[in-house]
Design an enzyme around this catalytic site. Structure first.
Site, mmCIF file in Angstrom:
data_model
loop_
_atom_site.group_PDB
_atom_site.id
_atom_site.type_symbol
_atom_site.label_atom_id
_atom_site.label_comp_id
_atom_site.label_asym_id
_atom_site.label_seq_id
_atom_site.Cartn_x
_atom_site.Cartn_y
_atom_site.Cartn_z
ATOM 1 C CG ASP A 184 41.586 36.197 47.446
ATOM 2 O OD1 ASP A 184 42.076 36.028 46.322
ATOM 3 O OD2 ASP A 184 40.585 35.575 47.854
ATOM 4 C CD GLU A 195 41.938 38.170 43.047
ATOM 5 O OE1 GLU A 195 42.044 37.246 42.222
ATOM 6 O OE2 GLU A 195 41.439 38.027 44.175
#
Length: 551
Positions: free
Chosen positions: A201, A242
């Protein structure tokens, strides 16, 4: 296929444990319920499940505010349930990837609680502090319009702490070697429990220097350190990052020699896919494909349409972004953070099944690995009465039973969609299983076909001239075999003239229908593209299948 490069031809399915299947009637999905649905996913053709955060958390940000990286949140089950789930997935040939959320912790994490109490604690430097509120505290928010600052004063510590996300998610100081050691320990722990890798993330924030100083740099060398650790522990484990970055920075993430990240989400292409869907103008998309073409041979793009967040359109021009807003999210309550759309794909495309199938066919034929979101195989909708991104995170719709068969509790973790064209009475897995023409069965067929054209995941591509900006044709070549995919993003029927480029290209065998094509004497194919039509062709015939069987 090469086992270490399994991700080059995978089909990844994004799922949140808490909204997938509840086994114990408490209203929250759990690992036992998810394990019961593995046969469904195996039948669909999924090869890798990507799990959203499930670790212990106050759950103020859907689990992205983690308070213990080494524990399963009790609402989802136990570590034993998790291991049983990964084991059952492995028995079906399905890998399990999990979210690695190490840019920040919850403010309830013991590290932060210890850090705020004791300035001499080793955990004080696990976070980023300032005696005074920095002048740029009102800049760089991830959630503009909802989030007011990136620096909040802690009354116990008597200092301001940095948080790129919400104020209850203090950023970890990833310049601290002790923090990096903990990140490696977290990765090693879950690898031992059967995961195949991590969707990391907010990767640019993880590797960025942090502090009150106005200028920061990205420490890309950290990516190689993560990669090396994974390979030491499990040779075929990967990181899927990401990272919504410009193409000029891609090589920094992959590494010039492919020694950093194995995979990245291609946000650059994703945003231009939606512009193309909204305008039937594929030229910006073609340019984006070319801009993201270069990558190491062992690296791969992950392509997606929708995910668990808003559709971020921040990399488009203002006019391009407005065109997508006008077509897919015209109302203010459909938009979020001044940059995106918070809807599921079905409502964004107005429930037009032709357009929906074409969009997913396009996804599965982009150069890389496809990632689909749970429920999109059914065409699930959204609930705009729910706040922020929760509108697109409603429970999976399994059947017409009460609460969509998701739970026996009267209080599901999020409301099930009960009214309108996307209610579980009209869209659910049980009914679509029985309907040969359903989106679910179509998705199963398209996944099976995608696995049979590894050229898309492994090969080189070339965009072919169709003569129309609304029709996109791509040729893929790999191991002396080739496929051509064509998509009409427009609402009108169009006849195109197409040159495939070699002698074998005179004969195109349609992999989805009986509508094959033979070139004329000049080597030109005349192909009629129906509104929102799509074709997958194998170049030169089906001899490829015979070649594969002899390897």
């Amino acid at each position: 296929m090469i086992k270490d490069l399994w991700y080059k031809n995978a089909v990844i399915y994004s799922v949140h444990v808490g909204t997938y299947m509840d086994s114990n009637a408490d209203g929250i999905g759990d690992f036992e319920g998810l394990a019961r649905r593995l046969d469904y996913l195996h039948g669909l053709g999924i090869t890798c499940i990507w799990l959203g955060p499930f670790q212990k958390s106050p759950r103020r940000d859907d689990g992205y505010d983690i308070s213990d990286f080494y524990q399963v949140d009790p609402c989802f089950g136990t570590l034993g349930d998790f291991v049983e789930f990964t084991n059952q997935a492995e028995q079906r040939g399905i890998r399990v990837m999990i979210d690695l959320v190490v840019n920040h912790t919850s403010d309830q994490h013991p590290w932060f609680q210890e850090a705020r109490k004791d300035p001499d604690s080793k955990y004080r430097d696990f976070y980023v502090w300032s005696d005074k509120k920095p002048e740029n505290a009102d800049e760089g928010m991830v959630f503009p319009g909802v989030q007011k600052t990136t620096w909040t004063r802690d009354p116990v510590a008597g200092q301001y702490y940095f948080h790129r996300f919400y104020e209850f998610q203090p950023d970890l100081n990833t310049e601290n070697p002790l923090v990096l050691a903990e990140i490696r320990k977290i990765m090693g722990f879950w690898l031992e429990l059967g995961v195949c890798g991590f969707r990391m993330d907010a990767m640019p924030f993880v590797i960025s220097t942090k502090g009150p100083q106005p200028r920061h740099r990205l420490r890309y060398e950290m990516l190689r350190e993560f990669r090396e650790f994974l390979q030491w522990r499990r040779g075929d484990a990967i990181i899927l990052a990401e990272a919504n970055v410009e193409p000029k920075n891609n090589q920094h993430y992959f590494g010039e020699d492919g020694d950093r990240l194995q995979m990245m989400f291609n946000f650059w292409v994703n945003q231009r896919v939606f512009h193309a869907l909204a305008t039937a103008d594929t030229r910006p998309l073609v340019k984006a494909l070319e801009q993201t073409r270069d990558r190491p041979a062992n690296a791969q793009w992950a392509h997606f349409l929708r995910n668990h967040d808003e559709l971020d359109l921040g990399r488009l021009s203002e006019d391009q972004r407005q065109a997508v807003f006008d077509d897919m999210g015209p109302d203010k309550d459909m938009q979020l953070y001044d940059r995106g759309i918070r809807r599921r794909l079905g409502p964004m495309l107005r429930g037009d099944w032709r357009r929906l199938e074409m969009a997913y066919s396009l996804l599965f034929t982009l150069p890389g690995t496809p990632v689909i979101r749970y429920g999109d195989e059914l065409g699930m909708g959204d609930d705009l009465t729910l706040p922020e991104r929760n509108c697109a995170r409603t429970p999976m719709q399994w059947s017409t039973e009460p609460l969509a068969g998701f739970t026996r509790s009267n209080k599901p973790v999020l409301p099930v969609i009960e009214q309108g064209p996307y209610s579980f009475h009209k869209i659910n897995a049980a009914d679509q299983r029985r309907d040969a023409s359903s989106l679910l069965n179509w998705t199963e067929r398209i996944i099976r076909m995608r696995k049979e054209v590894p050229e898309i995941g492994w090969g080189d591509f070339k965009v072919l001239d169709t003569g129309y900006t609304g029709v996109l044709a791509i040729r893929y070549d790999w191991r002396n075999n080739a496929v051509v995919t064509i998509h009409n993003l427009g609402s009108e029927s169009t006849e195109i003239q197409l040159r495939v480029g070699d002698e074998k290209g005179r004969h195109l065998v349609n992999l989805l229908t009986q509508d094959h094509s033979e070139a004329n004497g000049r080597g030109v194919h005349t192909i009629v593209m129906e509104p929102y039509g799509y074709h997958w062709y194998r170049v030169g015939g089906l001899g490829y299948l015979l070649e594969c069987s002899n390897e």
